[in-house]
Scaffold this motif. Structure first.
Motif, mmCIF file in Angstrom:
data_model
loop_
_atom_site.group_PDB
_atom_site.id
_atom_site.type_symbol
_atom_site.label_atom_id
_atom_site.label_comp_id
_atom_site.label_asym_id
_atom_site.label_seq_id
_atom_site.Cartn_x
_atom_site.Cartn_y
_atom_site.Cartn_z
ATOM 1 N N ALA A 138 37.416 -70.029 0.362
ATOM 2 C CA ALA A 138 37.883 -68.877 -0.411
ATOM 3 C C ALA A 138 38.702 -69.305 -1.613
ATOM 4 N N ASN A 139 39.491 -70.367 -1.471
ATOM 5 C CA ASN A 139 40.315 -70.834 -2.593
ATOM 6 C C ASN A 139 39.438 -71.352 -3.739
ATOM 7 N N ARG A 140 38.370 -72.048 -3.395
ATOM 8 C CA ARG A 140 37.457 -72.548 -4.420
ATOM 9 C C ARG A 140 36.760 -71.388 -5.131
ATOM 10 N N MET A 141 36.336 -70.386 -4.359
ATOM 11 C CA MET A 141 35.688 -69.234 -4.969
ATOM 12 C C MET A 141 36.649 -68.506 -5.892
ATOM 13 N N ASN A 142 37.885 -68.334 -5.469
ATOM 14 C CA ASN A 142 38.880 -67.661 -6.298
ATOM 15 C C ASN A 142 39.138 -68.449 -7.577
ATOM 16 N N ARG A 143 39.178 -69.765 -7.466
ATOM 17 C CA ARG A 143 39.363 -70.622 -8.647
ATOM 18 C C ARG A 143 38.189 -70.464 -9.609
ATOM 19 N N ASP A 144 36.969 -70.492 -9.074
ATOM 20 C CA ASP A 144 35.785 -70.348 -9.920
ATOM 21 C C ASP A 144 35.777 -69.000 -10.629
ATOM 22 N N ILE A 145 36.145 -67.941 -9.907
ATOM 23 C CA ILE A 145 36.171 -66.603 -10.500
ATOM 24 C C ILE A 145 37.182 -66.550 -11.642
#
Length: 383
Positions: A16-23
Motif C-alpha cells: 500500500a505504501n508503494r501504491m500511495n507513493r506512485d499515486i
C-alpha cells in the motif's frame, strides 16, 4: 482455481505504501502537465474572487485513488472555481480573460480546449503511467478532466463587459467532462515497443460528455457534508465547504472524495541534545521530564487513533444508512468513498477508501442481511 490463487497472491504481495507513493508522483506529474495561468487579451483586468483558486499551482487539487480489480482513477478539476469575478472600468469596454497552459516556451500552443486536454492526458499515459507498479494487466489507469463537484465548474474562459459591480455580463465557455482510460497491459506494450504510438492511441478509451448532475449523487453529497462538515477540534471533519467532490462512472459506480483534518495540530515532542556534564540531580530531573513527555505523546497518539476509528465508524454508518438512496447505481456497481487525511502520522494513514457494492444495499432493504452484516461488507483500504 488458478484465477483465485493469482488474485490471492497479488493481494498478499500488494504494498500500500508503494501504491500511495506512485499515486502521489503521478498527481505531481499531472499537476505540471495541466498547470494554468490567467491571461487578458485586452489591457489590464482586475480579478476578484471569494475562495478563488488557480488550478495547477500544486498537485493538491488532483486526486488519485486505487480501486482493487479496477485500477487507478485520477480526477483533475477544471481551471477555476465558479466564484471568479472579472471587472473593468466603464471606458475600457469588453475584455476576454482566458485560462491558458503555463509554459516558459512562448511559441508553444497554450490553448485549453478538448483537443489539448486529450493530447496531454495521452502524453501522460505514454510517458509516465506505465511506471506505476502493482497494477495487474487487466486493471486500468483512468484520467478524468472536469469531475462533477457541487462547488466547482468547468470554465475555460470568461468574456466580460462591465459598467459597475451591479451590471456585469459574463459569457462562460465550458468544456465537457473528458476521460481517457488505458489498460495496464497496453501501457506495458507501448513501453516495451510492442505497440507503436498510433496503435497505442487506438487502444485508448476516450469519452467526452456534457455531464448532467445526478440528483441522488448531489443529495448524498449534501448528507456527507452535513455529517462531516462541523468539528470542534476533538474530531475529524471536512477542511472547508469545497472539500467534497463526487463523480459517477458507468463502468464502476459512484465515487466521493473528501479532504479531512482534525482542526488543530496535535503536535509531537522532540528532545534536543544536551551538551556538557550534569549533576546527578539535574540528570534525574531531565530523565523524568523525558518520560513525562513521552507519556503525553503516547496519550495524544492514542487519542488520535480513537478519533480516527470514530471517523471510520461514522463514515461506514452513513454509507450503509444513506447510500441506499443512490437510485442511479446498478446492482453490480459500487459506492466508493475516499478520505484524504491531512493529519496523517505513523498511526493514521494519509488516505482511506471505503467501498461497498450496490447489491449489499438491496439485500439489506429486503431484510436478507442485518445492518451489522452490511457494515461488515464495507471494504476498508488504508494507504
Amino acid at each position: 482455481m488458478a484465477v483465485f490463487i493469482s488474485s490471492l497472491t497479488f493481494a498478499q504481495n500488494f504494498d500500500a505504501n508503494r501504491m500511495n507513493r506512485d499515486i502521489k508522483i503521478m498527481e505531481n506529474i499531472l499537476g505540471e502537465l495541466f498547470k494554468t495561468q490567467v491571461v487578458s487579451e485586452a489591457g489590464s483586468v482586475n480579478i476578484r474572487s471569494n475562495n478563488y483558486v488557480f488550478f495547477g499551482g500544486t498537485s493538491g487539487n488532483i486526486k488519485g485513488t486505487y480501486i482493487p480489480d479496477f485500477g487507478v482513477i485520477f480526477m483533475i478539476p477544471s481551471s477555476s472555481s465558479r466564484s471568479i469575478v472579472v471587472s473593468r472600468e466603464r471606458s475600457s469596454g469588453s475584455a476576454n480573460v482566458v485560462f491558458q497552459y503555463s509554459s516558459d516556451n512562448d511559441k508553444a500552443d497554450k490553448t485549453v480546449d478538448e483537443e489539448s486536454v486529450v493530447k496531454r492526458i495521452t502524453e501522460f499515459m505514454q510517458d509516465y503511467a506505465s511506471t506505476m507498479g502493482q497494477l495487474s494487466p487487466n486493471e486500468n489507469v483512468l484520467v478524468i478532466y472536469g469531475s462533477t463537484n457541487s462547488s466547482n465548474t468547468r470554465y475555460a474562459a470568461y468574456t466580460l463587459r462591465a459598467i459597475d459591480d451591479n451590471d456585469e455580463d459574463i459569457e462562460k465557455k465550458t468544456l465537457p467532462v473528458i476521460s481517457v482510460s488505458a489498460k495496464k497491459s497496453d501501457l506495458d506494450a507501448y513501453r516495451s515497443g510492442r505497440l507503436n504510438a498510433d496503435a497505442f492511441q487506438n487502444q485508448l478509451s476516450v469519452s467526452k460528455s456534457e455531464e448532467s448532475e445526478k440528483l441522488d449523487m448531489k443529495v448524498l453529497g449534501n448528507i456527507f457534508r452535513t455529517a462531516l462538515e462541523d468539528g470542534d477540534g476533538e474530531q475529524f471533519h471536512l477542511i472547508n465547504s469545497n472539500s467534497l467532490s463526487y463523480l459517477y462512472l458507468d463502468n464502476f459506480g459512484a465515487l466521493y472524495s473528501m479532504d479531512i483534518h482534525r482542526g488543530h495540530n496535535l503536535g509531537s515532542f522532540r528532545f534536543g541534545t544536551v551538551t556538557g556534564s550534569l549533576s546527578a540531580e539535574r540528570e534525574k530531573e531531565l530523565q523524568e521530564l523525558k518520560e513525562d513527555m513521552r507519556a503525553r505523546e503516547q496519550k495524544l497518539n492514542e487519542t488520535l487513533e480513537k478519533e480516527y476509528e470514530n471517523l471510520i465508524s461514522k463514515t461506514k454508518e452513513f454509507i450503509i444508512d444513506y447510500g441506499r438512496t443512490l437510485s442511479s447505481l446498478k446492482n453490480n456497481q459500487h459506492l466508493l468513498v475516499s478520505l484524504n487525511i491531512s493529519d496523517a502520522s505513523d498511526e493514521i494513514p494519509e488516505r482511506v477508501t471505503l467501498q461497498v457494492q450496490k447489491s449489499v444495499f438491496d439485500r439489506l432493504d429486503r431484510g436478507q442481511i442485518s445492518r451489522e452484516a452490511a457494515l461488515n461488507a464495507v471494504t476498508l483500504t488504508e494507504y
